[in-house]
Design a protein around this motif. Structure first.
Motif, PDB file in Angstrom:
ATOM      1  N   PRO A 152       3.826   9.937  -5.820  1.00 37.24           N
ATOM      2  CA  PRO A 152       4.098   8.644  -6.460  1.00 37.24           C
ATOM      3  C   PRO A 152       3.042   7.617  -6.059  1.00 37.24           C
ATOM      4  O   PRO A 152       2.743   7.459  -4.874  1.00 37.24           O
ATOM      5  CB  PRO A 152       5.484   8.253  -5.929  1.00 37.24           C
ATOM      6  CG  PRO A 152       5.770   9.127  -4.755  1.00 37.24           C
ATOM      7  CD  PRO A 152       4.746  10.228  -4.698  1.00 37.24           C
ATOM      8  N   GLY A 153       2.483   6.955  -7.048  1.00 40.05           N
ATOM      9  CA  GLY A 153       1.324   6.093  -6.828  1.00 40.05           C
ATOM     10  C   GLY A 153       1.637   4.700  -6.320  1.00 40.05           C
ATOM     11  O   GLY A 153       2.799   4.288  -6.264  1.00 40.05           O
ATOM     12  N   ILE A 154       0.586   4.004  -5.947  1.00 38.88           N
ATOM     13  CA  ILE A 154       0.703   2.588  -5.599  1.00 38.88           C
ATOM     14  C   ILE A 154       0.252   1.760  -6.800  1.00 38.88           C
ATOM     15  O   ILE A 154      -0.366   2.278  -7.726  1.00 38.88           O
ATOM     16  CB  ILE A 154      -0.161   2.204  -4.373  1.00 38.88           C
ATOM     17  CG1 ILE A 154      -1.664   2.356  -4.669  1.00 38.88           C
ATOM     18  CG2 ILE A 154       0.215   3.028  -3.159  1.00 38.88           C
ATOM     19  CD1 ILE A 154      -2.547   1.736  -3.601  1.00 38.88           C
ATOM     20  N   ILE A 155       0.555   0.466  -6.750  1.00 42.13           N
ATOM     21  CA  ILE A 155       0.111  -0.431  -7.811  1.00 42.13           C
ATOM     22  C   ILE A 155      -1.338  -0.825  -7.546  1.00 42.13           C
ATOM     23  O   ILE A 155      -1.679  -1.258  -6.451  1.00 42.13           O
ATOM     24  CB  ILE A 155       1.030  -1.663  -7.880  1.00 42.13           C
ATOM     25  CG1 ILE A 155       2.415  -1.213  -8.347  1.00 42.13           C
ATOM     26  CG2 ILE A 155       0.448  -2.728  -8.793  1.00 42.13           C
ATOM     27  CD1 ILE A 155       3.448  -2.296  -8.384  1.00 42.13           C
ATOM     28  N   VAL A 156      -2.183  -0.630  -8.565  1.00 39.68           N
ATOM     29  CA  VAL A 156      -3.612  -0.946  -8.442  1.00 39.68           C
ATOM     30  C   VAL A 156      -3.957  -1.963  -9.525  1.00 39.68           C
ATOM     31  O   VAL A 156      -3.714  -1.722 -10.705  1.00 39.68           O
ATOM     32  CB  VAL A 156      -4.482   0.324  -8.623  1.00 39.68           C
ATOM     33  CG1 VAL A 156      -5.961  -0.029  -8.541  1.00 39.68           C
ATOM     34  CG2 VAL A 156      -4.121   1.387  -7.592  1.00 39.68           C
ATOM     35  N   GLU A 215       0.833  -1.212   0.000  1.00 36.73           N
ATOM     36  CA  GLU A 215       0.000   0.000   0.000  1.00 36.73           C
ATOM     37  C   GLU A 215       0.863   1.256   0.000  1.00 36.73           C
ATOM     38  O   GLU A 215       0.435   2.319   0.446  1.00 36.73           O
ATOM     39  CB  GLU A 215      -0.906  -0.013   1.228  1.00 36.73           C
ATOM     40  CG  GLU A 215      -2.085  -0.966   1.120  1.00 36.73           C
ATOM     41  CD  GLU A 215      -3.175  -0.466   0.178  1.00 36.73           C
ATOM     42  OE1 GLU A 215      -3.443   0.750   0.158  1.00 36.73           O
ATOM     43  OE2 GLU A 215      -3.748  -1.299  -0.548  1.00 36.73           O
ATOM     44  N   CYS A 216       2.119   1.122  -0.452  1.00 33.04           N
ATOM     45  CA  CYS A 216       3.015   2.289  -0.453  1.00 33.04           C
ATOM     46  C   CYS A 216       3.352   2.679  -1.883  1.00 33.04           C
ATOM     47  O   CYS A 216       3.103   1.931  -2.828  1.00 33.04           O
ATOM     48  CB  CYS A 216       4.284   1.974   0.322  1.00 33.04           C
ATOM     49  SG  CYS A 216       5.325   0.739  -0.464  1.00 33.04           S
ATOM     50  N   SER A 217       3.933   3.862  -2.040  1.00 36.38           N
ATOM     51  CA  SER A 217       4.350   4.325  -3.357  1.00 36.38           C
ATOM     52  C   SER A 217       5.346   3.336  -3.955  1.00 36.38           C
ATOM     53  O   SER A 217       6.237   2.841  -3.264  1.00 36.38           O
ATOM     54  CB  SER A 217       5.030   5.691  -3.246  1.00 36.38           C
ATOM     55  OG  SER A 217       4.107   6.667  -2.854  1.00 36.38           O
ATOM     56  N   TYR A 218       5.185   3.081  -5.243  1.00 38.08           N
ATOM     57  CA  TYR A 218       6.055   2.138  -5.946  1.00 38.08           C
ATOM     58  C   TYR A 218       6.800   2.873  -7.058  1.00 38.08           C
ATOM     59  O   TYR A 218       6.179   3.545  -7.888  1.00 38.08           O
ATOM     60  CB  TYR A 218       5.220   1.008  -6.548  1.00 38.08           C
ATOM     61  CG  TYR A 218       5.995   0.131  -7.492  1.00 38.08           C
ATOM     62  CD1 TYR A 218       6.798  -0.906  -7.002  1.00 38.08           C
ATOM     63  CD2 TYR A 218       5.968   0.333  -8.868  1.00 38.08           C
ATOM     64  CE1 TYR A 218       7.534  -1.703  -7.862  1.00 38.08           C
ATOM     65  CE2 TYR A 218       6.700  -0.467  -9.736  1.00 38.08           C
ATOM     66  CZ  TYR A 218       7.480  -1.480  -9.227  1.00 38.08           C
ATOM     67  OH  TYR A 218       8.216  -2.265 -10.077  1.00 38.08           O
ATOM     68  N   LEU A 219       8.116   2.742  -7.076  1.00 39.28           N
ATOM     69  CA  LEU A 219       8.916   3.337  -8.145  1.00 39.28           C
ATOM     70  C   LEU A 219       9.747   2.235  -8.798  1.00 39.28           C
ATOM     71  O   LEU A 219      10.612   1.626  -8.153  1.00 39.28           O
ATOM     72  CB  LEU A 219       9.826   4.437  -7.589  1.00 39.28           C
ATOM     73  CG  LEU A 219       9.082   5.646  -7.002  1.00 39.28           C
ATOM     74  CD1 LEU A 219      10.037   6.542  -6.218  1.00 39.28           C
ATOM     75  CD2 LEU A 219       8.411   6.458  -8.119  1.00 39.28           C
ATOM     76  N   GLY A 220       9.481   1.972 -10.065  1.00 45.63           N
ATOM     77  CA  GLY A 220      10.234   0.958 -10.793  1.00 45.63           C
ATOM     78  C   GLY A 220      11.575   1.520 -11.234  1.00 45.63           C
ATOM     79  O   GLY A 220      11.640   2.630 -11.755  1.00 45.63           O
ATOM     80  N   VAL A 221      12.637   0.760 -11.005  1.00 46.73           N
ATOM     81  CA  VAL A 221      13.970   1.202 -11.432  1.00 46.73           C
ATOM     82  C   VAL A 221      14.575   0.128 -12.323  1.00 46.73           C
ATOM     83  O   VAL A 221      14.228  -1.045 -12.214  1.00 46.73           O
ATOM     84  CB  VAL A 221      14.899   1.490 -10.225  1.00 46.73           C
ATOM     85  CG1 VAL A 221      14.431   2.729  -9.493  1.00 46.73           C
ATOM     86  CG2 VAL A 221      14.978   0.305  -9.265  1.00 46.73           C
TER      87      VAL A 221
END
Lengths: 344, 344
Positions: free
Chosen positions: B188-192, A101-107
């Motif tokens: 920055p968003g979460i995955i939905v 449920e947290c912000s996700y940043l793809g690297v």
């Protein structure tokens, strides 16, 4: 405080702290010399899942779960998760992070991904944008072989310069509490292309990037290799390791025994992996077991962690493109705060 | 200053400024309603290169070059470059950035990549880790079709819900000078994952993520849609745009005319693209032309830019996996500093 040193090195004002870390690996890794440093070893590389991709996703989820549990950190304390992997469009990381449920940043930094994610997590914490952030990455022999080379069933021969993709995942949770290990410097690398086109010789393709980033870091910070207990590259294997030593030797610098490559540590000589190990999971699982354990026990006071990535795909290799490399480096300090200042 | 607001929104202490921006597009985009906002239009989508991948690489390099030239910014002033694209292992960005002598950080958020790169660039600047950073992304119809769907020569029929991948690239250079437009917030968003498995209906797969991020941002900041001149999602197309409007309507919030989707702006009704445009280059080229131009001219004072990404690959679709979505949102302020404070 100026947080930039020299050309590219970032120095943290309040070095973020490793709250917890964990790694899980596959069967072959669990039979190697680092077997006692892993938090969990699967005796079946499907991890009980129906596809290799689901199995690798399970590895990432398990590594993060182990890290949360070991540290007694509630899942909801993690504010930002940075994750990446080798599979097309980073799906392992996206699928693995679905429940968060947290912000996700793809690297994406290929096999350097752990350092990119961890370095960015540290900048977000030191910059005031998070108090708890996690970095996760993984690789799986079977997803990587299918995607980059041949289906496993084909049984293709591997040349002596080839490396064995690690089945494993590592997770680090960074935060602000005042306890070592700390992350004190991050030197994000440039893209270095030495013109290598052989996808079975990744070590040679990535070694020039490792040399460039390490040399830049030493110059930026006024340090030398002897200021560090240990220097680890990620997955250069025997060939890449030797090239990095040669480059420094030409500058009159002997790296010696303090320089090791994670790709030469995770499997034993008898495990028939040719030039060594590779994959995002290689550097990540050595960091999250072997290296961080020794920083916590006090055996290491100060370590340079510098994993490299080969920035290619199977189309680019078929099109005859050369393989650009990158290396991001981090400094991890095991000593109590205040005793871990730069010597230079 | 606490740089976190509510659940996920990051507020910049000294909002970084857009030093320069540029976009380059292909022929079809150059015939659409936004044709006057692009810095360069290729009349041949090969861009004079020998492969589609090389052509897309050229787009990224050209977008960044145009941005540097327009802003009179020497290449060596850029300290960190954040780039990403849709092609396996981000090779377009890696190859496109080969000539840059600055730190390179690969990012992946599918079609939300521009917001992720730009948001991270802003955190690095506001956190004291850079004074100049650039964010670049691209897509190309022909690289995307070949990789995600069918070779062009196959001539497959496209269902009405499908979208047309934009051939284009956008580049933004962020810095610290005291001139609008500013970047003031990053959420920055979460995955939905709404369980959609139809890869020809990306708008429906991504819309729930757009709703989640926008709603979270409004709650975190105490703002409402009417606090913004305009709200842009990235490439939801007609179907996704309608779903987002419906979700908000159920909450009693009418988005109305101030809410537009970049995927509905770049091509005209007569251009036969079915549900709209898509691709990293869609949101990026609308941002780097249409939106930033209007923020500079004063026509827009305050804009929410919220591109979405579908985090799938062709293997995951074949394996029957659902398509997770993500949306990162940014606030861009066109008004002079001090006049751009939050109204709420």
């Amino acid at each position: 405080m100026n947080k930039r040193l020299g050309k590219r090195t970032l120095q943290f004002e309040t070095p973020p702290s490793v709250l917890s870390h964990a790694c899980v690996v596959g069967k072959k890794e669990g039979q190697g010399p680092l077997k006692d440093t892993f938090d969990y070893i699967y005796d079946d590389n499907t991890c009980g899942e129906k596809s290799w991709e689901k199995a690798e996703t399970r590895l990432q989820q398990d590594a993060l779960d182990h890290a949360l549990n070991k540290g007694g950190i509630p899942r909801e304390q993690v504010e930002i998760l940075l994750a990446g992997d080798l599979i097309n469009q980073n799906i392992i990381s996206s699928f693995g992070s679905r429940g968060m449920e947290c912000s996700y940043l793809g690297v994406f930094g290929a096999c350097s991904t752990m350092a990119e994610g961890l370095g960015l997590a540290a900048t977000l914490i030191d910059g005031g944008f998070a108090t708890t952030a996690a970095a996760v990455t993984s690789s799986h022999f079977c997803t990587a072989e299918r995607q980059f080379r041949m289906p496993l069933e084909y049984g293709g021969q591997r040349p002596p310069s080839s490396q064995w993709t690690v089945t494993g995942s590592g997770a680090v949770i960074l935060g602000t509490h005042d306890k070592p290990p700390y992350l004190s410097y991050f030197c994000p690398g440039i893209i270095v292309d030495a013109g290598i086109t052989d996808a079975n010789n990744m070590g040679a393709a990535m070694a020039p990037a490792a040399y460039d980033t390490l040399r830049t870091f030493f110059t930026d910070t006024g340090t030398t290799p002897s200021d560090f207990d240990h220097i680890f590259t990620g997955d250069l294997g025997k060939i890449g390791h030797e090239i990095v030593c040669d480059f420094f030797q030409k500058d009159g610098v002997t790296l010696g025994d303090r320089y090791e490559d994670c790709g030469m540590l995770i499997f034993g000589e008898d495990q028939d992996v040719h030039a060594g190990a590779s994959g995002c999971g290689c550097a990540a699982s050595v960091l999250c077991g072997h290296i961080l354990n020794k920083l916590e026990s006090g055996e290491y006071q100060r370590v340079l962690f510098a994993p490299t990535g080969a920035l290619m795909n199977s189309t680019s290799v078929q099109q005859g493109e050369s393989i650009p490399g990158i290396c991001h480096c981090l400094v991890l300090e095991g000593a109590p705060k205040g005793q871990a200042e730069r010597k230079a």
